[in-house]
Every structure is written in C-alpha cells, then in structure tokens.
Motif scaffolding. Structure first.
Motif, PDB file in Angstrom:
ATOM      1  N   MET A 131       0.844  -1.185   0.000  1.00  0.00           N
ATOM      2  CA  MET A 131       0.000   0.000   0.000  1.00  0.00           C
ATOM      3  C   MET A 131       0.883   1.241   0.000  1.00  0.00           C
ATOM      4  SD  MET A 131      -3.021   1.019   2.597  1.00  0.00           S
ATOM      5  CE  MET A 131      -2.646   2.312   3.735  1.00  0.00           C
ATOM      6  N   ASP A 132       0.550   2.180  -0.826  1.00  0.00           N
ATOM      7  CA  ASP A 132       1.261   3.452  -0.882  1.00  0.00           C
ATOM      8  C   ASP A 132       0.946   4.251   0.382  1.00  0.00           C
ATOM      9  OD1 ASP A 132       2.637   5.704  -1.793  1.00  0.00           O
ATOM     10  OD2 ASP A 132       0.926   6.428  -2.959  1.00  0.00           O
ATOM     11  N   TRP A 133       1.957   4.840   0.990  1.00  0.00           N
ATOM     12  CA  TRP A 133       1.752   5.583   2.241  1.00  0.00           C
ATOM     13  C   TRP A 133       0.746   6.712   2.076  1.00  0.00           C
ATOM     14  CZ3 TRP A 133       2.697  10.747   2.831  1.00  0.00           C
ATOM     15  CH2 TRP A 133       3.495  11.374   1.869  1.00  0.00           C
ATOM     16  N   LYS A 134       0.642   7.285   0.893  1.00  0.00           N
ATOM     17  CA  LYS A 134      -0.280   8.407   0.677  1.00  0.00           C
ATOM     18  C   LYS A 134      -1.743   7.969   0.794  1.00  0.00           C
ATOM     19  CE  LYS A 134       2.929  11.066  -2.074  1.00  0.00           C
ATOM     20  NZ  LYS A 134       3.243  11.612  -3.388  1.00  0.00           N
ATOM     21  N   ASN A 135      -2.022   6.686   0.606  1.00  0.00           N
ATOM     22  CA  ASN A 135      -3.382   6.167   0.734  1.00  0.00           C
ATOM     23  C   ASN A 135      -3.808   6.012   2.190  1.00  0.00           C
ATOM     24  OD1 ASN A 135      -3.623   5.991  -2.050  1.00  0.00           O
ATOM     25  ND2 ASN A 135      -2.817   3.918  -2.079  1.00  0.00           N
ATOM     26  N   MET A 136      -2.856   6.154   3.090  1.00  0.00           N
ATOM     27  CA  MET A 136      -3.115   5.976   4.517  1.00  0.00           C
ATOM     28  C   MET A 136      -3.597   7.286   5.157  1.00  0.00           C
ATOM     29  SD  MET A 136      -0.165   4.296   6.895  1.00  0.00           S
ATOM     30  CE  MET A 136       1.023   5.601   6.805  1.00  0.00           C
ATOM     31  N   LEU A 137      -3.425   8.407   4.450  1.00  0.00           N
ATOM     32  CA  LEU A 137      -3.742   9.736   4.973  1.00  0.00           C
ATOM     33  C   LEU A 137      -4.691  10.472   4.045  1.00  0.00           C
ATOM     34  CD1 LEU A 137      -0.067  10.678   5.811  1.00  0.00           C
ATOM     35  CD2 LEU A 137      -1.844  10.303   7.506  1.00  0.00           C
ATOM     36  N   ARG A 138      -5.432  11.422   4.615  1.00  0.00           N
ATOM     37  CA  ARG A 138      -6.285  12.276   3.777  1.00  0.00           C
ATOM     38  C   ARG A 138      -5.409  13.099   2.834  1.00  0.00           C
ATOM     39  NH1 ARG A 138      -9.852  14.230   8.844  1.00  0.00           N
ATOM     40  NH2 ARG A 138      -7.746  14.677   9.513  1.00  0.00           N
ATOM     41  N   VAL A 139      -5.906  13.362   1.644  1.00  0.00           N
ATOM     42  CA  VAL A 139      -5.156  14.106   0.626  1.00  0.00           C
ATOM     43  C   VAL A 139      -4.702  15.466   1.157  1.00  0.00           C
ATOM     44  CG1 VAL A 139      -5.306  15.204  -1.648  1.00  0.00           C
ATOM     45  CG2 VAL A 139      -6.277  12.921  -1.288  1.00  0.00           C
ATOM     46  N   ALA A 140      -5.587  16.187   1.817  1.00  0.00           N
ATOM     47  CA  ALA A 140      -5.237  17.509   2.354  1.00  0.00           C
ATOM     48  C   ALA A 140      -4.101  17.401   3.373  1.00  0.00           C
ATOM     49  CB  ALA A 140      -6.455  18.172   2.982  1.00  0.00           C
ATOM     50  N   ASP A 141      -4.080  16.317   4.140  1.00  0.00           N
ATOM     51  CA  ASP A 141      -3.020  16.133   5.131  1.00  0.00           C
ATOM     52  C   ASP A 141      -1.687  15.826   4.452  1.00  0.00           C
ATOM     53  OD1 ASP A 141      -4.841  16.638   7.155  1.00  0.00           O
ATOM     54  OD2 ASP A 141      -5.239  14.513   7.515  1.00  0.00           O
ATOM     55  N   VAL A 142      -1.709  15.009   3.414  1.00  0.00           N
ATOM     56  CA  VAL A 142      -0.485  14.726   2.656  1.00  0.00           C
ATOM     57  C   VAL A 142       0.085  16.031   2.101  1.00  0.00           C
ATOM     58  CG1 VAL A 142       0.449  13.624   0.583  1.00  0.00           C
ATOM     59  CG2 VAL A 142      -1.119  12.352   2.065  1.00  0.00           C
ATOM     60  N   LEU A 143      -0.762  16.843   1.512  1.00  0.00           N
ATOM     61  CA  LEU A 143      -0.305  18.112   0.939  1.00  0.00           C
ATOM     62  C   LEU A 143       0.301  19.020   2.002  1.00  0.00           C
ATOM     63  CD1 LEU A 143      -3.244  18.796  -1.538  1.00  0.00           C
ATOM     64  CD2 LEU A 143      -0.938  17.985  -2.093  1.00  0.00           C
ATOM     65  N   LYS A 144      -0.317  19.106   3.162  1.00  0.00           N
ATOM     66  CA  LYS A 144       0.188  19.952   4.250  1.00  0.00           C
ATOM     67  C   LYS A 144       1.505  19.408   4.802  1.00  0.00           C
ATOM     68  CE  LYS A 144       0.126  23.355   7.128  1.00  0.00           C
ATOM     69  NZ  LYS A 144       0.582  24.657   6.662  1.00  0.00           N
ATOM     70  N   LEU A 145       1.611  18.085   4.945  1.00  0.00           N
ATOM     71  CA  LEU A 145       2.851  17.482   5.442  1.00  0.00           C
ATOM     72  C   LEU A 145       4.019  17.790   4.503  1.00  0.00           C
ATOM     73  CD1 LEU A 145       1.428  14.055   6.606  1.00  0.00           C
ATOM     74  CD2 LEU A 145       2.441  15.799   8.097  1.00  0.00           C
ATOM     75  N   VAL A 146       3.798  17.664   3.212  1.00  0.00           N
ATOM     76  CA  VAL A 146       4.851  17.950   2.228  1.00  0.00           C
ATOM     77  C   VAL A 146       5.178  19.447   2.216  1.00  0.00           C
ATOM     78  CG1 VAL A 146       5.441  17.904  -0.234  1.00  0.00           C
ATOM     79  CG2 VAL A 146       4.359  15.904   0.836  1.00  0.00           C
ATOM     80  N   GLU A 147       4.157  20.281   2.320  1.00  0.00           N
ATOM     81  CA  GLU A 147       4.375  21.728   2.393  1.00  0.00           C
ATOM     82  C   GLU A 147       5.245  22.074   3.607  1.00  0.00           C
ATOM     83  OE1 GLU A 147       1.653  25.471   3.722  1.00  0.00           O
ATOM     84  OE2 GLU A 147       0.807  24.200   2.148  1.00  0.00           O
ATOM     85  N   ASN A 148       4.929  21.492   4.761  1.00  0.00           N
ATOM     86  CA  ASN A 148       5.723  21.739   5.964  1.00  0.00           C
ATOM     87  C   ASN A 148       7.162  21.271   5.779  1.00  0.00           C
ATOM     88  OD1 ASN A 148       3.454  22.764   7.198  1.00  0.00           O
ATOM     89  ND2 ASN A 148       3.211  21.086   8.647  1.00  0.00           N
ATOM     90  N   TRP A 149       7.343  20.098   5.164  1.00  0.00           N
ATOM     91  CA  TRP A 149       8.695  19.571   4.910  1.00  0.00           C
ATOM     92  C   TRP A 149       9.493  20.568   4.083  1.00  0.00           C
ATOM     93  CZ3 TRP A 149      11.457  15.209   6.269  1.00  0.00           C
ATOM     94  CH2 TRP A 149      12.622  14.966   5.539  1.00  0.00           C
TER      95      TRP A 149
END
Length: 118
Positions: A1-19
């Motif tokens: 399973m791709d890790w991005k499927n484990m989180l809401r899309v908006a959360d993935v985007l925010k996590l990458v933005e923070n990184w």
C-alpha cells in the motif's frame, strides 16, 4: 500500500508543504515547531505517531510512541506495510484528531506522562 493512501489528501499536501518549508531552516534558530498535521495509531495495540512533516518519498518527522515517546524521523512506507491480526488490520489515521499545540508541547507532555496524550 502506498503511504499516501493511509492519509487524507489535504493532510499529505500539508505534510509535504511543511517539509519543504522546514528544510532550509533545519539546524538554525528559525527551525519551525509545527502543529501536528496527522495522527496515526495501531488499533490493535501500541503505536502512535504525531506527524508534522514528510517528503514526497514518505520520510516523516514527528513524535512516535511505542511505550516510550521519542521525536524523530520514520518511514511512512514501512508503517503503511504493517499488517496486524492475521493481516486484516492496518495502522490507521485518527480522523478525529485536532492538534491544538506545537509538537514540542506534545513531546513535553508525553515525556511527563510516559505516553502521547492526544
């Protein structure tokens, strides 16, 4: 399973933005103390992650608790591959989690209590 499927899309985007925001600040007095974006948990036992940032490959930073809370880096790909109880249970995102303080405060409280309280 791709890790991005484990989180809401908006959360993935925010996590990458923070990184991306944090990388040029690492090791300086300007380093950010983000509010956690997502909480993952093991529904069958020990394991909690409060995540503030991650890169596109799934390398994440946050507070992890397996009986002893620690700040550090971890691989969301590895977490996404975890299968519990005969393969029927996976690590899940707590969809009701609402962070109300920066990660350093969660870490401070977790060290005091011996576990993450979120």
């Amino acid at each position: 399973m791709d890790w991005k499927n484990m989180l809401r899309v908006a959360d993935v985007l925010k996590l990458v933005e923070n990184w991306n925001e944090q990388q040029p600040l690492k090791g300086t007095s300007e380093e950010r103390d983000f509010v956690p974006v997502a909480k993952l948990f093991n529904p069958a036992g020990a394991g909690t992650w409060l995540i503030t940032e991650c890169n596109e490959d799934g390398l994440a930073f946050g507070l992890v608790d397996f009986g002893y809370p620690e700040l550090g880096y971890f691989d969301l790909n590895e977490i996404a591959e975890v299968r519990l109880m005969g393969g029927f249970v996976r690590i899940e995102q707590d969809l009701h989690f609402q962070a109300d303080k920066p990660l350093s405060k969660y870490a401070e409280e977790a060290r005091f209590h011996g576990s993450i309280k979120a």
